[in-house]
Design a protein around this motif. Structure first.
Motif, short mmCIF file in Angstrom:
data_model
loop_
_atom_site.label_atom_id
_atom_site.label_comp_id
_atom_site.label_asym_id
_atom_site.label_seq_id
_atom_site.Cartn_x
_atom_site.Cartn_y
_atom_site.Cartn_z
N VAL A 7 73.55 -30.64 50.29
CA VAL A 7 74.04 -30.30 51.63
C VAL A 7 73.24 -31.16 52.60
O VAL A 7 72.11 -30.83 52.93
N PRO A 8 73.82 -32.30 53.02
CA PRO A 8 73.08 -33.20 53.91
C PRO A 8 73.34 -32.90 55.38
O PRO A 8 74.37 -32.33 55.74
N HIS A 33 70.39 -28.90 47.04
CA HIS A 33 69.39 -29.68 47.77
C HIS A 33 69.85 -29.76 49.22
O HIS A 33 70.92 -30.31 49.49
N VAL A 34 69.06 -29.19 50.12
CA VAL A 34 69.32 -29.31 51.54
C VAL A 34 68.57 -30.56 51.98
O VAL A 34 67.34 -30.59 51.95
N VAL A 69 66.44 -26.38 47.25
CA VAL A 69 65.35 -27.31 47.54
C VAL A 69 65.60 -27.94 48.90
O VAL A 69 66.72 -28.36 49.19
N VAL A 70 64.58 -28.01 49.74
CA VAL A 70 64.69 -28.69 51.04
C VAL A 70 63.83 -29.94 50.98
O VAL A 70 62.66 -29.89 50.60
N VAL A 91 78.25 -31.25 49.88
CA VAL A 91 78.91 -30.15 50.58
C VAL A 91 78.77 -30.39 52.06
O VAL A 91 77.66 -30.60 52.57
N LYS A 92 79.90 -30.38 52.75
CA LYS A 92 79.92 -30.60 54.20
C LYS A 92 80.63 -29.43 54.87
O LYS A 92 81.71 -29.03 54.43
#
Length: 164
Positions: A7-8, A33-34, A69-70, A91-92
């Motif tokens: 998730v960017p 993963h953020v 995870v960030v 994911v957007k």
């Protein structure tokens, strides 16, 4: 085989809408993963390190477990990060047709470059009109942003406003 999703976002600042996308992604995928990224088309309001810390605090409050995870990434293409960690999905969050028009070419390019698929999640109606830029504008004019951001972000923005 576990499915890793990324998730960017620039998360400048992270909003409750962003966190809704993270929480829903955590229910769908085995590992999330953020990824706090630098958007070359924007001048950051909050320094990258501070954004990462704010996202970490905000995600920790959601208690999603250790499979979220960030981290941050500024060393190349987003799909390079995906390949490095074995993620096959981005994911957007999509709020409107404007977001769809903006994200679609990137989704096609990411699939072409690295076989990374993009999943669009529609917003919770409570967060559908909230954007980081709108939060920044309201905060800079002294407005109350607490309904739109996690507590850590509201506190950070208040401290920053007090120092100006």
């Amino acid at each position: 085989m576990s499915t890793i999703a990324v998730v960017p976002g620039s998360f400048d600042p992270v909003t409750l809408g962003h966190l809704d996308v993270v929480a829903r992604s955590a229910r769908i995928f085995d590992e999330v993963h953020v990824l706090v990224v630098h958007n070359p088309g924007k001048t950051a309001f909050i320094p990258l390190e501070e954004r990462v810390a704010l996202v970490e605090r905000s995600v920790a409050e959601l208690d999603l477990g250790e499979h979220v995870v960030v981290t941050s990434w500024s060393e190349g293409l987003l799909v390079d990060y995906c390949v490095n960690v074995g993620a096959r999905v981005l994911v957007k969050g999509i709020r409107s047709q404007v977001d769809v028009a903006y994200e679609t070419p990137m989704a096609i390019m990411n699939r072409s470059l690295a076989g990374v698929e993009t999943v669009f999640l529609l917003p919770d109606p409570a967060h559908a009109l909230v954007s980081s830029s709108l939060v920044r504008q309201v905060a800079s004019l002294g407005g109350d942003v607490t309904p739109y951001v996690p507590g850590a972000v509201a506190e950070y923005l208040r401290r920053e406003e007090d120092t100006r």
